[in-house]
Design an enzyme around this catalytic site. Structure first.
Site, PDB file in Angstrom:
ATOM      1  N   GLU A   1      41.156 -35.254  12.126  1.00 14.69           N
ATOM      2  CA  GLU A   1      40.262 -35.091  12.912  1.00 14.69           C
ATOM      3  C   GLU A   1      40.628 -33.491  13.422  1.00 14.69           C
ATOM      4  O   GLU A   1      39.327 -32.315  13.828  1.00 14.69           O
ATOM      5  CB  GLU A   1      40.349 -35.491  14.598  1.00 14.69           C
TER       6      GLU A   1
ATOM      7  N   HIS B   1      40.052 -45.461  24.078  1.00 16.36           N
ATOM      8  CA  HIS B   1      38.597 -44.773  23.148  1.00 16.36           C
ATOM      9  C   HIS B   1      37.976 -44.220  24.659  1.00 16.36           C
ATOM     10  O   HIS B   1      36.656 -43.902  23.738  1.00 16.36           O
ATOM     11  CB  HIS B   1      38.259 -46.189  22.285  1.00 16.36           C
TER      12      HIS B   1
ATOM     13  N   HIS C   1      57.525  -8.725  16.245  1.00 19.39           N
ATOM     14  CA  HIS C   1      58.056  -9.675  15.601  1.00 19.39           C
ATOM     15  C   HIS C   1      58.507  -8.910  14.336  1.00 19.39           C
ATOM     16  O   HIS C   1      57.247  -8.595  13.754  1.00 19.39           O
ATOM     17  CB  HIS C   1      57.333 -10.250  15.300  1.00 19.39           C
TER      18      HIS C   1
ATOM     19  N   HIS D   1      63.153 -13.047  14.056  1.00 18.72           N
ATOM     20  CA  HIS D   1      62.009 -13.228  14.336  1.00 18.72           C
ATOM     21  C   HIS D   1      60.729 -13.005  15.349  1.00 18.72           C
ATOM     22  O   HIS D   1      59.697 -12.117  14.751  1.00 18.72           O
ATOM     23  CB  HIS D   1      62.065 -14.636  14.707  1.00 18.72           C
TER      24      HIS D   1
END
Length: 693
Positions: free
Chosen positions: A423, A487, A29, A265
């Site tokens: 989270e 869950h 890159h 890139h």
């Protein structure tokens, strides 16, 4: 040579070198690394406080390259400032077949001067928030007037793609709320990603976004050339009262024939274009991998400056320990990455023998340790009442300038972090806290096990980086009940059991919870997940052994000359125990095994593993309300799950899926008879549970 002249020569030299290095093996890159050259000069020459000769010097400024694909940016500047490991020959191993290269395709923590492994975009900036939290907490805990023994600043480099990742927004939101003014994020704003220009997907106002998240923003418009403006912006960022975004406008692949295009890139330019870059930058075409001596001379003062910075800090620390011996002794211990010698004595010797949820037992075991040992910094994703990680009189890590409506306030000295419903960021920030200096902090996170699927990329990066982070995962079974299949983490254990350098531990009762915590706290350079129940669990004090958890599996209830073994895991131990008892009453000699951690079991001797499993001699049935994947290594059959679960009360949910001692005993008895008739069945893992499919 004037400053302007040497800046110009350095910029041209760095860009051409990067083009050469990418072209050598036709991969890498180049564009971003080239356009950030001016930022690198501003950082390593004029801003960062670090020591080339001691990359781990404790009070160094931290630098994180979040857009890790531009890693040549960091490697080239390590070479220029004199890191001993980063020779020109080493730079030339970028994208080579050399397995000992210090120039991997993304920065890795084991390389000197690299703070943390980055690659997946958004992880690095989130790690940087963790590094800033660690410094804030240490400074608030130990600094005294005239003794700023912890005063380092965290700098992070990001690109357009980092700012599109969801975890980044989680991180910048929390950092702004916390007022982490020891954090500066530099944005390589070249408006290009892999697919094309950023406006393919993003037309938001980045400055307004950061301002709305309580950050200061400084803009630099000629960021590929104006070193002085970048230096001034970085200096200003260190005096701000909020975290700072320095929005630096750059031109990707500057000077190349694909400048400003996606083609700059992630691909080599081609040899003809690299030769042209040599020519337009006044370097001979045949002169590859070359830095002019004046550029080396320009950076030559950095090692001595670093030695002086380190020596000055060491003197400050020495004087601090003389004046404040108690705090000094504690800080020195933490700098060494050590816990107090007596920490294990803080774990209760006895635990309740009545039915107890393992999440509650976890708090009983760990909270006395967390209260007394300030190496632990504990957090939760908005589930404090459920995860039981709050110790008596705990203090929150909180922006002291904020007075919350609920009255839960704190300071930077606090060690309990409210991460909010973030989270993924919680786990990635904890990686940054752990990486600040290994062992200085042991971060602990907590949420429902199902939501560690949200956090999984960061959990993986912690394991990959060999960081000690402990994740407390509650509500780990279909016993969660009415919350339903959304869950109930049926498949997640298989992911974490297969992840290298990670201990997934699922204890069956309170004693095994105590053993699991001892293992996790002792597991240096490893990630641990403690998998815990919402529902109360039967206790087996006469059979359960906390110290045997370290072996991964052990004989829970033995019988002479067993004909069959049943493996009980975590909350499902009750069903395995009841089934084994019924089978023994019916004359089928059944032995019971507890199996809290597959990874730990794999580390045992072959003799021990053969003793426990007796493979090839007797059949073994595992009882666990998860997908069976992986158990075929240890068992010959399983009572497992094949659906996502059901929204029923916990006990009813277990019954619905056939997790009942009597039902399991009948299934195992039928399997045992089938094996007697067809012994080869032992070599073909049998799924015995068809309930609820």
């Amino acid at each position: 040579m004037t400053t302007t002249d040497i800046h110009d020569l350095a910029l041209r030299s760095i860009r051409v070198l990067i083009a050469d290095l990418v072209q050598q093996f036709n991969g890498g890159h180049p564009g971003g690394a080239m356009d950030m050259a001016a930022i690198g000069i501003a950082l390593w020459k004029y801003t960062l406080q670090f020591s080339v000769n001691d990359p781990d010097y404790f009070n160094r400024d931290r630098f994180v390259l979040s857009n890790g694909h531009t890693c040549l940016f960091q490697y080239v500047f390590q070479h220029l400032v004199g890191y001993k490991h980063m020779t020109m020959d080493m730079l030339k191993t970028y994208h080579s077949t050399d397995p000992n290269s210090f120039c991997p395709g993304h920065p890795e923590i084991e390389i000197p001067g690299i703070e943390i492994t980055t690659g997946a975009l958004g992880q690095g900036i989130t790690n940087a928030v963790g590094l800033a939290i660690a410094a804030k907490n240490l400074g608030a805990t130990y600094n005294k007037e005239d003794f700023p023994v912890v005063s380092n600043h965290t700098f992070c480099m990001v690109g357009d793609a980092c700012l599109q990742e969801g975890v980044t927004l989680e991180a910048i939101s929390l950092a702004g709320h916390l007022g982490l003014n020891n954090l500066t994020v530099m944005y390589d704003n070249n408006q290009i990603t892999c697919d094309g220009s950023v406006d393919l997907t993003n037309t938001e106002d980045i400055n307004a976004k950061f301002n709305a998240c309580n950050w200061d923003v400084i803009e630099v418009f000629n960021g590929s050339e104006d070193i002085d403006a970048i230096v001034a912006a970085l200096a200003k960022s260190k005096t701000n009262k909020k975290p700072t975004l320095v929005n630096i406008h750059t031109r990707i692949g500057i000077g190349s024939n694909v400048e400003g295009q996606a083609a700059a890139h992630g691909a080599a330019f081609g040899q003809a274009e690299v030769d042209r870059l040599h020519q337009i930058n006044d370097f001979p075409v045949e002169q590859k991998y070359h830095i002019p001596q004046p550029v080396y001379d320009f950076f030559s003062d950095i090692p001595a400056k670093g030695d002086a910075i380190k020596a000055q800090w060491e003197e400050l620390l020495h004087n601090y320990t003389q004046k404040y011996p108690r705090e000094g002794e504690e800080l020195l211990r933490r700098i060494k990455g050590e816990l107090p010698d007596n920490w294990e004595s803080l774990i209760p010797e006895t635990l309740p023998e009545s039915a107890t949820a393992s999440r509650k037992a976890s708090g009983l075991v760990f909270n006395p340790v967390a209260k007394e040992v300030n190496s632990f910094i504990v957090g939760t994703a908005d589930l404090s009442p459920s995860v039981n990680m709050m110790w008596d009189k705990k203090s929150d890590f909180q922006n002291p300038n904020i007075q919350t409506a609920c009255g839960q306030n704190g300071s930077y000295k606090g060690r309990y972090i409210h991460y909010g419903i973030r989270e993924h960021a919680m786990a990635a920030i904890s990686n940054g806290i752990a990486a600040y200096s290994k062992g200085t902090f042991i971060p602990v996170t907590s949420t429902f096990f199902m939501f560690y699927l949200y956090a999984a990329p960061a959990v993986r990066y912690g394991a990959l980086s060999e960081l000690q982070v402990i994740h407390v995962a509650t509500h780990d079974s279909i016993g969660t009940g009415e919350d339903g299949p959304t869950h109930q983490p049926i498949a997640l254990a298989a992911l974490y059991r297969s992840m290298p350098n990670l201990l997934y531990i699922r204890p069956a009762d309170n004693e095994e919870v105590a053993g699991a915590w001892k293992i996790a706290i002792n597991a240096k350079n490893k990630v641990s997940i403690l998998s815990l129940s919402r529902q109360t669990l039967t206790q087996y004090p006469q059979y359960s052994k906390r110290n045997e958890v370290a072996k991964g599996a052990y004989i829970f209830k033995d019988i002479e000359n067993p004909q069959i073994s049943i493996i009980g895991v975590g909350p499902e131990m009750k069903f395995a125990f009841d089934a084994a008892q019924k089978l023994n009453e019916q004359g089928i000699r059944t032995r019971l095994i507890s199996f809290p951690c597959q990874t730990l079991f794999e580390k045992q001797s072959l003799e021990y593993k053969r003793k426990i499993l007796q493979r090839g001699r007797i059949p073994t049935v595992v009882v666990e309300a998860y997908a069976p994947n992986g158990w075929e290594r240890y068992a010959t059959a399983g009572i497992s799950m094949h659906s996502f679960g059901k929204s029923l009360p916990g006990a009813a949910c277990y019954d619905f899926f056939g997790f009942n001692g009597d039902v399991i005993a009948d299934e195992v008895k039928a399997y045992f008879k089938a094996v007697q008739e067809q012994p080869e069945l032992m070599w073909e893992f049998q799924d015995l549970n068809t309930k609820g499919e």
